[in-house]
Design an enzyme around this catalytic site. Structure first.
Site, PDB file in Angstrom:
ATOM      1  N   SER A   1       1.071   3.375   2.163  1.00  0.00           N
ATOM      2  CA  SER A   1       1.513   3.785   3.489  1.00  0.00           C
ATOM      3  C   SER A   1       2.560   2.865   4.085  1.00  0.00           C
ATOM      4  CB  SER A   1       0.321   3.844   4.453  1.00  0.00           C
ATOM      5  OG  SER A   1      -0.293   2.569   4.548  1.00  0.00           O
ATOM      6  N   CYS A   2       2.510   1.566   3.783  1.00  0.00           N
ATOM      7  CA  CYS A   2       3.373   0.660   4.537  1.00  0.00           C
ATOM      8  C   CYS A   2       4.441  -0.016   3.709  1.00  0.00           C
ATOM      9  CB  CYS A   2       2.539  -0.411   5.232  1.00  0.00           C
ATOM     10  SG  CYS A   2       1.867  -1.657   4.119  1.00  0.00           S
ATOM     11  N   GLY A   3       4.305  -0.067   2.402  1.00  0.00           N
ATOM     12  CA  GLY A   3       5.312  -0.764   1.620  1.00  0.00           C
ATOM     13  C   GLY A   3       5.263  -2.261   1.834  1.00  0.00           C
TER      14      GLY A   3
ATOM     15  N   CYS B   1       5.138  -4.656   4.003  1.00  0.00           N
ATOM     16  CA  CYS B   1       4.951  -4.819   5.438  1.00  0.00           C
ATOM     17  C   CYS B   1       5.328  -6.206   5.926  1.00  0.00           C
ATOM     18  CB  CYS B   1       3.499  -4.524   5.801  1.00  0.00           C
ATOM     19  SG  CYS B   1       2.971  -2.878   5.340  1.00  0.00           S
TER      20      CYS B   1
ATOM     21  N   THR C   1       0.832  -1.188   0.000  1.00  0.00           N
ATOM     22  CA  THR C   1       0.000   0.000   0.000  1.00  0.00           C
ATOM     23  C   THR C   1       0.866   1.235   0.000  1.00  0.00           C
ATOM     24  OG1 THR C   1      -0.107   0.353   2.391  1.00  0.00           O
ATOM     25  CG2 THR C   1      -1.631  -1.264   1.465  1.00  0.00           C
TER      26      THR C   1
END
Length: 283
Positions: free
Chosen positions: A114-116, A118, A112
């Site tokens: 936001s998190c890459g 994860c 995403t």
């Protein structure tokens, strides 16, 4: 191909006055990355530089390291039921003989903005799969604090889409003399870095052993990972790093600078590349 920006109606309230107007927003669309015809990952990205994004992503995954390992990258026609091309699915073909690591069990295949990545949080995995050691070699890289302090303003001055939307992250590569080498913008900061690294791969410039990577926002583990995998010795961020990013930097020899704002900065690892003696001489 999708547009980088889109227009939407907005109700604007300023000092009690209400008006309607169109507003320019950054576009965000999913892109599926396929490797030799097999689905690998989906990322939410700002359309543009899609082939570089896919190539850079595969550098960070340890699949690609040199331009000759990449055969080609194409958009997949017929990605929808009606056979149309959405320009949101790319297929990366590797050259004959390229060994594909077993990455499907090590990572979360959905990323995403936001998190890459994860699901991939192993220091050992990065250390063992990196193609190049992050070291100085016979000609040590040294950067003055004054040079580092100038980089955020140069990054900001080159952000074209941000000026229109205010909603994009940026990543830039600088030379050891502070020259801007390349800059990419994306809704995800990890995507912006992948686009930089992918373009460097396509141009035969990896490893980036004399470059400085500057990112807007924080320095996450994923961004430190991408720097190490591309052979970049210095990662600087205008905000804070994560603890795991600092651990990775310390283990691999990466210089990690955070809170780079004005003449202030924190050096969390690799301080041997920061020429503090230059400050002492000036003082």
């Amino acid at each position: 191909m999708g547009r980088v920006t889109e227009r939407r109606r907005v109700l604007r309230i300023r000092d009690g006055a209400v008006s309607e107007r169109p507003d320019t927003l950054v576009a965000e669309e999913p892109m599926e990355i396929r490797l030799n015809g097999r689905p690998l990952a989906i990322t939410m990205r700002t359309p543009g530089d899609d082939f570089a994004l896919a190539a850079g992503f595969l550098v960070s995954e340890g699949v690609l390291g040199t331009a000759d390992e990449l055969r080609n990258i194409v958009y997949c026609a017929g990605a929808t039921q009606d056979g149309s091309n959405t320009y949101n699915v790319v297929d990366v073909s590797t050259a004959p003989g390229v060994v594909i690591p077993d990455i499907t069990l090590e990572r979360n295949v959905y990323t995403t903005s936001s998190c890459g990545l994860c699901g991939k949080a192993s220091l050992d995995a990065v250390r063992t799969t990196a193609r190049w050691a992050v070291d100085d070699g016979p000609d040590p890289l040294r950067l003055t604090p004054a040079l580092l302090a100038d980089l955020p303003e140069r990054l900001r001055a080159a952000q074209r889409v941000f000026d229109r939307t205010g909603g994009l992250h940026a990543a830039a590569l600088f030379s050891e003399d502070g020259e801007l080498l390349d800059i990419r913008e994306d809704v995800g900061r990890h995507n912006a870095v992948d686009k930089l690294v992918g373009r460097a791969l396509q141009n035969g410039r990896l490893p980036l052993s004399r470059a400085v990577l500057l990112v807007s926002g924080r320095a996450s583990f994923e961004l430190a990972q991408k720097a190490v995998m591309a052979g970049i010795p210095v990662l600087a961020a205008v905000s804070a790093p994560s603890a795991l990013a600092v651990d990775l930097a310390a283990e691999t020899g990466l210089t990690l600078v955070g809170f780079l704002r004005g003449t202030s900065m924190n050096v969390y690892a690799g301080e041997h590349r920061v020429a503090l003696q230059a400050m002492a001489d000036q003082g």
